[in-house]
Design a protein around this motif. Structure first.
Motif, mmCIF file in Angstrom:
data_model
loop_
_atom_site.group_PDB
_atom_site.id
_atom_site.type_symbol
_atom_site.label_atom_id
_atom_site.label_comp_id
_atom_site.label_asym_id
_atom_site.label_seq_id
_atom_site.Cartn_x
_atom_site.Cartn_y
_atom_site.Cartn_z
ATOM 1 N N PRO A 103 53.333 -6.751 -11.438
ATOM 2 C CA PRO A 103 52.667 -5.852 -10.485
ATOM 3 C C PRO A 103 53.186 -4.418 -10.609
ATOM 4 O O PRO A 103 54.335 -4.184 -10.954
ATOM 5 N N LEU A 104 52.305 -3.472 -10.338
ATOM 6 C CA LEU A 104 52.676 -2.062 -10.303
ATOM 7 C C LEU A 104 52.902 -1.682 -8.851
ATOM 8 O O LEU A 104 52.003 -1.851 -8.024
ATOM 9 N N PHE A 116 40.912 16.570 -10.602
ATOM 10 C CA PHE A 116 41.698 16.638 -11.831
ATOM 11 C C PHE A 116 42.987 15.829 -11.692
ATOM 12 O O PHE A 116 43.414 15.165 -12.634
ATOM 13 N N SER A 117 43.582 15.825 -10.516
ATOM 14 C CA SER A 117 44.785 15.032 -10.276
ATOM 15 C C SER A 117 44.494 13.539 -10.422
ATOM 16 O O SER A 117 45.276 12.794 -11.021
ATOM 17 N N ARG A 118 43.362 13.077 -9.888
ATOM 18 C CA ARG A 118 42.987 11.668 -10.039
ATOM 19 C C ARG A 118 42.725 11.328 -11.490
ATOM 20 O O ARG A 118 43.051 10.243 -11.959
ATOM 21 N N PHE A 119 42.148 12.260 -12.227
ATOM 22 C CA PHE A 119 41.911 12.054 -13.654
ATOM 23 C C PHE A 119 43.242 11.880 -14.389
ATOM 24 O O PHE A 119 43.394 10.982 -15.218
ATOM 25 N N ALA A 146 47.373 8.230 -16.894
ATOM 26 C CA ALA A 146 48.710 7.630 -16.884
ATOM 27 C C ALA A 146 48.626 6.106 -16.897
ATOM 28 O O ALA A 146 49.423 5.445 -17.568
ATOM 29 N N TYR A 147 47.668 5.522 -16.186
ATOM 30 C CA TYR A 147 47.519 4.071 -16.187
ATOM 31 C C TYR A 147 47.042 3.569 -17.547
ATOM 32 O O TYR A 147 47.396 2.471 -17.958
#
Length: 172
Positions: A158-159, A140-143, A148-149
Motif C-alpha cells: 500500500p501507498l 499542473f500540480s495534480r499532473f 510521480a505515481y
C-alpha cells in the motif's frame, strides 16, 4: 457491526476505475480530467518540447483559460478556443466519451451527431468568455503528482498517501 453487514464496496479500499472510451496517445495531451467543474488538463507545446500548456473549459459557461506551466498566457487563446483547448476537448472525448463530456460540460448539441467537433462548435457558438488562469497551478500540480505515481515500481504494497479510508477492521 460485523463483516456480514458491509457491502463489497465497503470492504475494499479500491475504487472502480472507468476504462477509457478508446485508447489514447499521451504525447500531445498527457493529462486530462473532468474535475472542479471544468474540463482541464495539460497539453504539450507543438513547437517547444520543454513547454506545456494548462488548459481548461468551465462547465455551463464554457469560459476557457490557457497558459504555460510558467503562467504565461497562450498566444492563441485571444477571444476564442486555441489549438491547445481543441486538443484537450478531442482527448477528453477519447478518454471519457462524447456523451460524458457533453453531460459534464452541460453542452446541448442540436444536430444529434455528438463528437468532438460538434461539442466544440456548440461551445464556441455561445461566444464564451476568457477566464483567468487561477486554476492552472492546481491542475499542473495534480499532473506532476500523476507523473510521480507513474515512476513508481510495480508492487502490491500500500501507498500511505493513497490510504484515504481506514481499513474495514479498524476499531474506532
Amino acid at each position: 457491526m460485523g463483516d456480514g453487514a458491509l457491502s463489497v464496496w465497503e470492504k475494499s479500499s479500491t475504487a472502480r476505475v472507468v476504462p477509457p472510451a478508446r485508447p489514447r496517445k499521451l504525447s500531445k495531451v498527457p493529462f486530462v480530467e473532468l474535475a472542479d467543474g471544468r474540463l482541464q488538463g495539460v497539453v504539450s507545446s507543438g513547437s517547444d518540447i520543454g513547454r506545456v500548456y494548462v488548459s481548461s473549459v468551465a462547465a455551463g459557461t464554457y469560459a476557457f483559460a490557457c497558459s504555460t506551466n510558467n503562467n504565461r498566457p497562450c498566444g492563441g487563446a485571444r477571444g476564442w478556443f486555441c489549438n491547445h483547448i481543441q486538443a484537450l476537448i478531442d482527448e477528453a472525448v477519447v478518454q471519457y466519451g462524447a456523451e460524458r463530456v457533453a453531460r459534464y460540460l452541460k453542452v446541448e448539441v442540436a444536430d444529434g451527431g455528438l463528437d468532438e467537433d460538434s461539442l466544440t462548435h456548440a461551445m464556441r457558438s455561445t461566444r464564451p468568455p476568457q477566464a483567468d488562469n487561477s486554476a492552472a497551478a492546481s491542475v499542473f500540480s495534480r499532473f506532476l503528482r500523476h507523473l510521480a505515481y507513474l515512476e513508481l515500481a510495480p508492487g502490491t504494497a500500500p501507498l500511505p498517501e493513497m490510504q484515504w479510508f481506514p481499513t474495514t477492521r479498524a476499531v474506532a
